[in-house]
Write a protein that holds these residues in place. Structure first.
Motif, PDB file in Angstrom:
ATOM      1  N   LEU A  58      49.257  29.023  82.597  1.00 23.82           N
ATOM      2  CA  LEU A  58      48.148  29.162  82.602  1.00 23.82           C
ATOM      3  C   LEU A  58      47.221  29.437  81.494  1.00 23.82           C
ATOM      4  O   LEU A  58      48.003  29.762  80.217  1.00 23.82           O
ATOM      5  CB  LEU A  58      47.811  30.483  83.537  1.00 23.82           C
ATOM      6  N   VAL A  59      45.991  29.145  81.609  1.00 18.08           N
ATOM      7  CA  VAL A  59      45.233  29.225  80.427  1.00 18.08           C
ATOM      8  C   VAL A  59      45.225  30.449  79.450  1.00 18.08           C
ATOM      9  O   VAL A  59      45.470  30.289  78.256  1.00 18.08           O
ATOM     10  CB  VAL A  59      43.653  28.859  80.456  1.00 18.08           C
ATOM     11  N   TRP A  60      45.051  31.585  80.267  1.00 18.10           N
ATOM     12  CA  TRP A  60      45.087  32.873  79.481  1.00 18.10           C
ATOM     13  C   TRP A  60      46.688  33.314  79.421  1.00 18.10           C
ATOM     14  O   TRP A  60      46.839  34.100  78.454  1.00 18.10           O
ATOM     15  CB  TRP A  60      44.430  34.022  80.509  1.00 18.10           C
ATOM     16  N   MET A 100      38.401  41.590  78.298  1.00 16.79           N
ATOM     17  CA  MET A 100      38.563  43.052  78.481  1.00 16.79           C
ATOM     18  C   MET A 100      37.365  43.597  77.398  1.00 16.79           C
ATOM     19  O   MET A 100      36.493  44.601  77.864  1.00 16.79           O
ATOM     20  CB  MET A 100      39.834  43.499  77.766  1.00 16.79           C
ATOM     21  N   ALA A 101      36.936  42.720  76.195  1.00 17.55           N
ATOM     22  CA  ALA A 101      35.970  43.416  75.594  1.00 17.55           C
ATOM     23  C   ALA A 101      34.560  43.180  76.083  1.00 17.55           C
ATOM     24  O   ALA A 101      33.776  44.119  76.053  1.00 17.55           O
ATOM     25  CB  ALA A 101      36.168  42.393  74.033  1.00 17.55           C
ATOM     26  N   ALA A 102      34.464  42.294  76.715  1.00 20.12           N
ATOM     27  CA  ALA A 102      33.162  42.066  77.576  1.00 20.12           C
ATOM     28  C   ALA A 102      32.906  43.062  78.516  1.00 20.12           C
ATOM     29  O   ALA A 102      31.889  43.468  78.607  1.00 20.12           O
ATOM     30  CB  ALA A 102      32.958  40.535  78.057  1.00 20.12           C
ATOM     31  N   ALA A 153      36.004  35.907  85.624  1.00 21.08           N
ATOM     32  CA  ALA A 153      36.120  35.112  84.625  1.00 21.08           C
ATOM     33  C   ALA A 153      37.132  34.038  84.680  1.00 21.08           C
ATOM     34  O   ALA A 153      37.167  32.913  84.487  1.00 21.08           O
ATOM     35  CB  ALA A 153      36.337  35.928  83.178  1.00 21.08           C
ATOM     36  N   LEU A 154      38.549  34.486  84.791  1.00 21.99           N
ATOM     37  CA  LEU A 154      39.722  33.884  84.805  1.00 21.99           C
ATOM     38  C   LEU A 154      40.315  33.381  86.083  1.00 21.99           C
ATOM     39  O   LEU A 154      41.235  32.486  86.260  1.00 21.99           O
ATOM     40  CB  LEU A 154      40.428  34.165  83.893  1.00 21.99           C
ATOM     41  N   GLY A 155      39.850  34.090  87.031  1.00 22.42           N
ATOM     42  CA  GLY A 155      40.483  33.746  88.601  1.00 22.42           C
ATOM     43  C   GLY A 155      40.419  32.185  88.903  1.00 22.42           C
ATOM     44  O   GLY A 155      41.236  31.954  89.610  1.00 22.42           O
ATOM     45  N   TYR A 163      42.045  35.149  75.538  1.00 18.53           N
ATOM     46  CA  TYR A 163      40.741  34.954  76.358  1.00 18.53           C
ATOM     47  C   TYR A 163      40.919  36.289  77.182  1.00 18.53           C
ATOM     48  O   TYR A 163      39.817  36.678  77.712  1.00 18.53           O
ATOM     49  CB  TYR A 163      41.057  33.756  77.351  1.00 18.53           C
ATOM     50  N   VAL A 164      42.009  36.842  77.120  1.00 16.15           N
ATOM     51  CA  VAL A 164      42.055  38.198  78.240  1.00 16.15           C
ATOM     52  C   VAL A 164      41.288  39.191  77.260  1.00 16.15           C
ATOM     53  O   VAL A 164      40.753  39.963  77.843  1.00 16.15           O
ATOM     54  CB  VAL A 164      43.641  38.424  78.249  1.00 16.15           C
TER      55      VAL A 164
END
Length: 231
Positions: A55-57, A68-70, A39-41, A63-64
């Motif tokens: 970084l965005v996260w 994790m919830a997803a 997702a965020l890599g 967003y992290v």
């Protein structure tokens, strides 16, 4: 709008990452890590290479938590995921174009030209899936399936071109979203793909090859030395 679509996109990518980890029978930590990378890599790799910090996260840790919830939700309802396969293909197509636009925007805002904007777009849209597949020990799907990275490239080029021709950014975003999204869906529907390069290394025994050469040479000499008889 882009923020909402980006959140939807990273959620869909997190789900695909979790499912890929499940196919390799990873534990919950492994599932979460692969989901995070998927997702965020791509965005993280882009920001590191371009020096775009934080970084965005890191700036927005929620967003992290979303990723994790997803991942955990995917583990909980994995048996139902087959019923939503088409939906996730659509969301993945949408996320690809959104990631590409955001990647190109970051590069342009930092003062880079068209080439770096396209590279940033592809990194954002594709690198996460590549890292996911590498962690799962398989050849990345984006390198051998339907048009995927190519859609990212074309979307980035279209977005940059529209901005260069003076189109308002919101209009450029909408036009790129529609065009890239439709192109990706058509690629899925008709299985469009780039030409495949298939190479198989043929090992030739050196001694056999030498004997074959000598036999050909002897046959040629016999033909040349054969007398010509007139009828």
């Amino acid at each position: 709008m882009l923020t909402i679509l980006w959140a939807i996109g990273i959620t869909a990518e997190a789900v695909t990452g979790a499912l890929a980890a499940g196919r390799e029978r990873m534990d919950l930590f492994g599932v979460t890590m692969v989901a995070f990378v998927a997702a965020l890599g791509g965005g993280s790799l882009r920001d590191v290479l371009l020096g775009h910090y934080p970084l965005v996260w890191v700036r927005d840790p929620q967003y992290v938590l979303l990723v994790m919830a997803a991942a955990i939700l995917t583990v909980s309802v994995a048996g139902l995921m087959n019923y939503f396969r088409q939906l996730f293909l659509v969301l993945d197509a949408l996320g690809l174009v959104v990631f590409s636009i955001l990647g190109a925007r970051v590069a342009l805002e930092m003062g880079h030209g068209v080439t770096i904007a396209v590279v940033a777009a592809v990194l954002t849209g594709v690198a996460g899936g590549i890292l996911r597949d590498l962690l799962c020990d398989r050849v990345p799907l984006v390198l051998r399936e339907e048009l995927y990275a190519s859609v990212s490239v074309l979307s980035a080029l279209l977005f940059v071109a529209l901005l260069r021709f003076g189109v308002q950014e919101n209009a450029a975003v909408v036009a790129t979203l529609v065009t890239g999204f439709v192109l990706r869906l058509l690629a899925l529907r008709f299985r469009w793909r780039l030409p495949v390069f298939a190479y198989e290394e043929v090992r030739v025994n050196g001694a056999e090859a030498l004997r074959a050469r000598l036999s050909s040479f002897r046959a040629l000499r016999l033909l040349r030395s054969r007398p010509v008889v007139d009828d």
